[in-house]
Design a protein around this motif. Structure first.
Motif, PDB file in Angstrom:
ATOM      1  N   PHE A  39     -19.211  10.952  10.810  1.00 14.58           N
ATOM      2  CA  PHE A  39     -17.955  10.599  11.484  1.00 14.58           C
ATOM      3  C   PHE A  39     -16.775  11.001  10.604  1.00 14.58           C
ATOM      4  CE2 PHE A  39     -21.098   7.566  13.074  1.00 14.58           C
ATOM      5  CZ  PHE A  39     -20.907   7.666  14.450  1.00 14.58           C
ATOM      6  N   HIS A  40     -15.790  11.670  11.201  1.00 19.69           N
ATOM      7  CA  HIS A  40     -14.572  12.006  10.464  1.00 19.69           C
ATOM      8  C   HIS A  40     -13.431  12.149  11.468  1.00 19.69           C
ATOM      9  CE1 HIS A  40     -14.948  16.270  11.721  1.00 19.69           C
ATOM     10  NE2 HIS A  40     -16.242  16.053  11.555  1.00 19.69           N
ATOM     11  N   ILE A  41     -12.201  11.922  10.979  1.00 20.75           N
ATOM     12  CA  ILE A  41     -11.027  11.930  11.860  1.00 20.75           C
ATOM     13  C   ILE A  41     -10.515  13.349  12.068  1.00 20.75           C
ATOM     14  CG2 ILE A  41      -8.670  11.086  12.162  1.00 20.75           C
ATOM     15  CD1 ILE A  41      -9.427   8.656  10.504  1.00 20.75           C
ATOM     16  N   THR A  42     -10.420  14.108  10.985  1.00 20.88           N
ATOM     17  CA  THR A  42      -9.907  15.485  11.064  1.00 20.88           C
ATOM     18  C   THR A  42     -10.891  16.424  10.362  1.00 20.88           C
ATOM     19  OG1 THR A  42      -8.669  15.316   8.993  1.00 20.88           O
ATOM     20  CG2 THR A  42      -7.532  14.634  11.011  1.00 20.88           C
ATOM     21  N   GLU A  43     -10.655  17.729  10.505  1.00 19.56           N
ATOM     22  CA  GLU A  43     -11.495  18.715   9.820  1.00 19.56           C
ATOM     23  C   GLU A  43     -11.356  18.607   8.304  1.00 19.56           C
ATOM     24  OE1 GLU A  43     -13.769  20.728  11.003  1.00 19.56           O
ATOM     25  OE2 GLU A  43     -13.434  19.851  12.983  1.00 19.56           O
ATOM     26  N   ARG A  44     -10.193  18.135   7.857  1.00 20.18           N
ATOM     27  CA  ARG A  44      -9.951  18.005   6.420  1.00 20.18           C
ATOM     28  C   ARG A  44     -10.861  16.955   5.793  1.00 20.18           C
ATOM     29  NH1 ARG A  44      -6.886  14.835   3.258  1.00 20.18           N
ATOM     30  NH2 ARG A  44      -6.064  13.722   5.077  1.00 20.18           N
ATOM     31  N   THR A  45     -11.190  15.905   6.573  1.00 25.47           N
ATOM     32  CA  THR A  45     -12.037  14.837   6.043  1.00 25.47           C
ATOM     33  C   THR A  45     -13.513  15.052   6.364  1.00 25.47           C
ATOM     34  OG1 THR A  45     -11.674  13.532   8.062  1.00 25.47           O
ATOM     35  CG2 THR A  45     -10.185  13.146   6.201  1.00 25.47           C
ATOM     36  N   ALA A  46     -13.843  16.166   7.008  1.00 23.30           N
ATOM     37  CA  ALA A  46     -15.238  16.451   7.335  1.00 23.30           C
ATOM     38  C   ALA A  46     -16.008  16.813   6.064  1.00 23.30           C
ATOM     39  CB  ALA A  46     -15.319  17.602   8.334  1.00 23.30           C
ATOM     40  N   PRO A  47     -17.341  16.626   6.062  1.00 21.06           N
ATOM     41  CA  PRO A  47     -18.114  17.010   4.878  1.00 21.06           C
ATOM     42  C   PRO A  47     -18.030  18.516   4.619  1.00 21.06           C
ATOM     43  CG  PRO A  47     -19.559  16.242   6.662  1.00 21.06           C
ATOM     44  CD  PRO A  47     -18.176  16.027   7.107  1.00 21.06           C
ATOM     45  N   THR A  48     -17.826  18.893   3.360  1.00 23.89           N
ATOM     46  CA  THR A  48     -17.696  20.312   3.011  1.00 23.89           C
ATOM     47  C   THR A  48     -19.051  20.998   2.960  1.00 23.89           C
ATOM     48  OG1 THR A  48     -17.717  19.716   0.674  1.00 23.89           O
ATOM     49  CG2 THR A  48     -15.569  19.951   1.732  1.00 23.89           C
ATOM     50  N   LYS A  49     -20.106  20.216   2.819  1.00 27.21           N
ATOM     51  CA  LYS A  49     -21.461  20.745   2.807  1.00 27.21           C
ATOM     52  C   LYS A  49     -22.249  20.151   3.973  1.00 27.21           C
ATOM     53  CE  LYS A  49     -21.564  21.281  -2.223  1.00 27.21           C
ATOM     54  NZ  LYS A  49     -22.295  20.920  -3.469  1.00 27.21           N
ATOM     55  N   THR A  50     -23.313  20.792   4.347  1.00 30.65           N
ATOM     56  CA  THR A  50     -24.147  20.327   5.453  1.00 30.65           C
ATOM     57  C   THR A  50     -24.980  19.129   5.019  1.00 30.65           C
ATOM     58  OG1 THR A  50     -24.300  22.571   6.285  1.00 30.65           O
ATOM     59  CG2 THR A  50     -25.900  20.986   7.138  1.00 30.65           C
ATOM     60  N   ILE A  51     -24.985  18.108   5.864  1.00 29.62           N
ATOM     61  CA  ILE A  51     -25.845  16.953   5.621  1.00 29.62           C
ATOM     62  C   ILE A  51     -27.158  17.186   6.357  1.00 29.62           C
ATOM     63  CG2 ILE A  51     -26.136  14.471   5.966  1.00 29.62           C
ATOM     64  CD1 ILE A  51     -23.140  14.160   5.798  1.00 29.62           C
ATOM     65  N   ASN A  52     -28.256  17.167   5.623  1.00 25.73           N
ATOM     66  CA  ASN A  52     -29.566  17.397   6.226  1.00 25.73           C
ATOM     67  C   ASN A  52     -30.405  16.128   6.187  1.00 25.73           C
ATOM     68  OD1 ASN A  52     -29.196  20.083   6.900  1.00 25.73           O
ATOM     69  ND2 ASN A  52     -29.831  20.806   4.882  1.00 25.73           N
ATOM     70  N   ILE A  53     -31.037  15.843   7.300  1.00 24.33           N
ATOM     71  CA  ILE A  53     -32.026  14.772   7.344  1.00 24.33           C
ATOM     72  C   ILE A  53     -33.335  15.406   7.751  1.00 24.33           C
ATOM     73  CG2 ILE A  53     -32.726  12.628   8.466  1.00 24.33           C
ATOM     74  CD1 ILE A  53     -29.908  11.880   8.827  1.00 24.33           C
ATOM     75  N   LYS A  54     -34.334  15.298   6.902  1.00 24.00           N
ATOM     76  CA  LYS A  54     -35.616  15.915   7.238  1.00 24.00           C
ATOM     77  C   LYS A  54     -36.756  15.002   6.805  1.00 24.00           C
ATOM     78  CE  LYS A  54     -35.098  18.703   3.056  1.00 24.00           C
ATOM     79  NZ  LYS A  54     -34.992  20.067   2.520  1.00 24.00           N
ATOM     80  N   SER A  55     -37.905  15.179   7.459  1.00 21.23           N
ATOM     81  CA  SER A  55     -39.075  14.370   7.125  1.00 21.23           C
ATOM     82  C   SER A  55     -39.708  14.889   5.855  1.00 21.23           C
ATOM     83  CB  SER A  55     -40.080  14.413   8.275  1.00 21.23           C
ATOM     84  OG  SER A  55     -40.440  15.744   8.544  1.00 21.23           O
ATOM     85  N   THR A  56     -40.224  13.972   5.036  1.00 23.29           N
ATOM     86  CA  THR A  56     -40.894  14.347   3.796  1.00 23.29           C
ATOM     87  C   THR A  56     -42.187  13.557   3.667  1.00 23.29           C
ATOM     88  OG1 THR A  56     -39.741  12.631   2.560  1.00 23.29           O
ATOM     89  CG2 THR A  56     -38.710  14.798   2.619  1.00 23.29           C
ATOM     90  N   ASN A  57     -43.094  14.064   2.826  1.00 18.96           N
ATOM     91  CA  ASN A  57     -44.373  13.404   2.574  1.00 18.96           C
ATOM     92  C   ASN A  57     -45.129  13.120   3.853  1.00 18.96           C
ATOM     93  OD1 ASN A  57     -43.701  13.330  -0.157  1.00 18.96           O
ATOM     94  ND2 ASN A  57     -42.621  11.392   0.092  1.00 18.96           N
ATOM     95  N   VAL A  58     -45.106  14.062   4.761  1.00 21.77           N
ATOM     96  CA  VAL A  58     -45.759  13.859   6.046  1.00 21.77           C
ATOM     97  C   VAL A  58     -47.010  14.714   6.119  1.00 21.77           C
ATOM     98  CG1 VAL A  58     -45.500  13.914   8.535  1.00 21.77           C
ATOM     99  CG2 VAL A  58     -43.534  13.406   7.107  1.00 21.77           C
ATOM    100  N   ALA A  59     -48.164  14.085   5.997  1.00 22.00           N
ATOM    101  CA  ALA A  59     -49.436  14.768   6.232  1.00 22.00           C
ATOM    102  C   ALA A  59     -49.837  14.525   7.673  1.00 22.00           C
ATOM    103  CB  ALA A  59     -50.496  14.240   5.275  1.00 22.00           C
TER     104      ALA A  59
END
Length: 426
Positions: free
Chosen positions: A394-414
């Motif tokens: 969540f961000h109000i303007t482009e200036r306050t947006a994250p400068t890098k990509t936020i990744n959510i991924k699964s780990t340790n999944v057999a």
């Protein structure tokens, strides 16, 4: 000119009709969505489920295979978690430790013919009957004669702590969703219980909800299946919370959890242990133990039925008590210690809002929070669906947006492991 005049007149009349229809549904979200679907012509006819009759050499074997899948889906998911952690379901139940704010005990009180008659009058006319083929319409037409004997049967059940076996049987109708029509995983099971069992459950559910609300046992941010609360309330509270954090200059990430077959994977020993912690003990707990045990179901397609199969996991689908029992089961999810995080739940749909002074802080907090949530899910034999779990920065303007990509991924999944999520800034 005359044609244009007629077309405009018809369009104006249609608009006026649609507007009046929406106004009549104001305040009732269910009726509002029904009206929107009607106005937009979004009504979809039910697809036939007869393809499931041909997945084996004969119809009986086909239905038995479908019934076996639906009745064991919760068990299969739970077994994966138990196998990984090398622990039994009852050992997990013994580890449950919930500190309840209630100082009172829950007791099941008797009903009378007046309450039973009122419940019967509120039953839906068009609901399909259960295995006994006794329709709601028939009960309504004879309620003045049947309310007293039904009240007598219900009071016998409540005073003995035993639910009759015939009231724990369900006919299941598979409803096609999408994909391959010959694949049973592409169908949603709809359980049809007897009308008498629903009346019994309504009597108990009214008393249980009254106790839970009076003692404030359900978390304040749980909005599902509670009187006076709705999805609109959940969304409004979430939006208000995020807006306040953004106005104060903080960064926010929302993680929207999706649980795989949540109602089907409820562990009954764990549920009963939690209910005891909330003050539901003695004869009342015996009644719920009887209600949950030895439940059976059969698949029915075109008046052809499978063999009865016992269901060992989950709360009863299509029941009145099922949603309330699920709220008790998942209630302490909202009580996990998550630094700089707030949860908002509607039944099994939970949004977790993490906030901090920088995106790096938020991501670190979210990663810690998701680890704790994953641990709670494993201890309660619930499985996170990683592909359907989403996040939003969540961000109000482009200036306050994250400068890098936020990744959510699964780990340790057999192949047999439960899903965990990792969050990182890239």
């Amino acid at each position: 000119m005359y044609r244009n005049f007629c077309n405009n007149l018809l369009q104006n009349l249609k608009n006026a009709y649609d507007e009046k229809l929406l106004q009549q549904c104001k305040g009732d979200s269910k009726k509002t969505w029904k009206a929107i679907k009607s106005i937009c012509h979004l009504k979809r006819s039910n697809m036939p489920n007869t393809n499931l009759l041909n997945i084996c050499d004969n119809q009986q074997d086909s239905l038995n295979k479908v019934n076996s899948y639906f009745s064991t889906i919760g068990q299969d998911l739970a077994d994966k978690i138990l196998k990984i952690n090398n622990i039994t379901e009852h050992e997990l139940a013994n580890n449950i430790n919930i500190k309840s704010s209630s100082t009172k005990w829950f007791f099941l009180g008797p009903t009378d013919h007046v309450e039973v008659e009122k419940i019967i009058s509120n039953l839906k006319h068009n609901s399909a009957p259960g295995w006994d083929n006794v329709s709601n319409r028939l009960l309504k037409s004879c309620s003045c004669y049947l309310s007293r004997p039904i009240a007598f049967i219900i009071n016998l059940s409540l005073s003995s702590g035993v639910v009759p076996a015939n009231l724990k049987m369900a006919n299941v109708c598979p409803i096609y969703k999408s994909g391959d029509k010959n694949d049973v995983t592409n169908y949603r099971p709809i359980s049809l219980l007897t009308s008498l069992s629903k009346i019994l459950e309504k009597v108990v559910n009214n008393q249980l909800l009254k106790f839970l609300e009076k003692e404030s046992l359900l978390h304040d941010h749980q909005f599902g299946f509670r009187r006076g609360r709705s999805t609109e309330d959940a969304v409004a509270n979430l939006v208000d919370h995020v807006a306040k954090k953004l106005d104060s200059g903080e960064r926010c990430v929302g993680v929207f959890l999706d649980l795989a077959k949540a109602f089907d994977t409820v562990s009954r020993p764990i549920l009963l242990k939690k209910m005891a912690s909330y003050g539901i003990q003695g004869l009342a707990l015996d009644w719920f133990r009887s209600y949950l045990s030895d439940r059976k179901q059969r698949i029915g397609i075109n008046n052809t039925f499978s063999e009865l199969k016992t269901i060992g996991f989950g709360v009863p689908q299509g029941s009145v008590l099922g949603p309330t029992l699920f709220l008790l089961y998942i209630n302490d999810l909202n009580q996990i210690s998550l630094p700089n995080a707030t949860t908002f739940s509607f039944a099994d749909d939970t949004a977790v809002i993490f906030h901090g002074h920088s995106w790096e802080d938020v991501v670190a907090l979210a990663e810690l929070g998701m680890r704790r949530i994953a641990t709670w899910l494993q201890c309660n034999l619930l499985t996170l669906n990683a592909t359907k779990t989403k996040y939003l920065a969540f961000h109000i303007t482009e200036r306050t947006a994250p400068t890098k990509t936020i990744n959510i991924k699964s780990t340790n999944v057999a192949a047999t492991e439960p899903v965990r999520l990792a969050i990182a800034l890239n």
